[in-house]
Enzyme design. Structure first.
Site, mmCIF file in Angstrom:
data_model
loop_
_atom_site.group_PDB
_atom_site.id
_atom_site.type_symbol
_atom_site.label_atom_id
_atom_site.label_comp_id
_atom_site.label_asym_id
_atom_site.label_seq_id
_atom_site.Cartn_x
_atom_site.Cartn_y
_atom_site.Cartn_z
ATOM 1 C CB SER A 140 39.903 40.463 39.842
ATOM 2 O OG SER A 140 41.094 39.385 40.048
ATOM 3 C CE1 TYR A 153 41.663 43.150 43.820
ATOM 4 C CE2 TYR A 153 41.772 41.108 43.251
ATOM 5 C CZ TYR A 153 41.692 42.522 42.800
ATOM 6 O OH TYR A 153 41.963 42.883 41.588
#
Ligand code: NAP
Length: 245
Positions: A140, A153
């Site tokens: 990401s 995350y």
């Protein structure tokens, strides 16, 4: 099917980016194992779309948070389709919150699915893929943006990027490439869930293209990296985010 048809295992391919990767690889002539955890109808729909377009696919259930699941999933994919050439670590989860209120369940869930599962799948792939294979993972662009609330995350995805680089060196002698694709925000349930239209518009405006990414934007990069012609690209993280970072 031809003798030379490649076989891919795509995790989390029932919806969102993974479903588009599965359809895209199938359009490139690859047979695809469509993994899902809780959406059998969606996974079967992806398989039917691939078959209707003349491709070959099978839906395989596996909750990859379970430590035993990655090996069993590889076994099932090989039993249904044959030896896997391309692994796409796509399944992932995101639970946002400041580190000051770190939630134990959110920590465990994200570590299990975003980091431990890809590592176990990479172990299987390292042992099973033929020379010249491809290992691809979804990171990401929060690794690079480091926005508040994304601590756990981002940590899981940064770990996945590190493992990608290590495994690329370990598998280079066999011609297996190992890369990651790091999307910015993409219009899937994963990103849209729980966000107001105003917040979505604000985030979409962060990149110079002033729009969200689409699953096709990301699947296109995976398809490129999966090709034989991409054999000299390894140990890389390709940020596909419209230039936000
Ligand atoms: P999504 O729309 O939420 O789809 C997630 C997929 O993962 C579904 O197919 C789901 O299957 C599967 N999955 C969930 N839990 C699973 C489990 N325990 N075991 C196996 N499969 C499981 O997500 P997405 O937006 O396509 O994201 C795909 C990847 O891109 C993720 O790794 C994510 O971190 C990354 N990414 C996304 C964005 C974004 O903005 N969307 C941005 C950067 C990176 P079921 O429905 O069957 O549970």
């Amino acid at each position: 099917m031809t003798d030379t048809q490649k076989i891919a295992l795509v995790t989390g391919a029932s919806r969102g980016i993974g479903a588009e990767i599965a359809r895209g690889l199938a359009a490139d002539g690859v047979a695809v194992a469509v993994n899902y955890a809780s959406s059998p109808e969606a996974a079967e729909a992806v398989v039917r779309q691939i078959e209707a377009a003349g491709g070959r696919a099978v839906a395989l259930k596996a909750d990859l948070s379970d430590a035993e699941a990655p090996a069993a999933l590889f076994e099932a994919a090989e039993a249904e389709l044959g030896p896997v050439d391309i692994l796409v670590n796509n399944a992932g989860t995101m639970r946002l919150g400041p580190i000051a209120s770190l939630d134990e369940a959110a920590l465990a869930d994200q570590l299990a699915l975003n980091l431990a599962a890809p590592l176990r799948l990479m172990r299987e792939a390292a042992a099973r893929l033929a020379d010249g294979g491809r290992i691809l993972s979804l990171s990401s662009s929060v690794v690079g943006l480091y926005q508040p609330g994304y601590g756990v995350y981002a940590a899981t995805k940064a770990g996945l990027e590190a493992v990608t680089n290590v495994l690329a060196k370990e598998l280079a002698p066999r011609g297996i490439t190992v890369n990651a694709v790091a999307p910015g925000p993409v219009a899937t349930d994963f990103f849209l869930k729980g966000k107001s239209d105003a917040l979505v518009a604000q985030i979409a405006a962060m990149n110079p293209f002033k729009r969200l990414g689409t699953p096709e934007d990301i699947a296109g990069v995976i398809r490129l990296l999966a090709r034989d012609e991409a054999g000299w690209i390894s140990g890389q993280v390709i940020r596909a985010n419209g230039g936000v970072v």
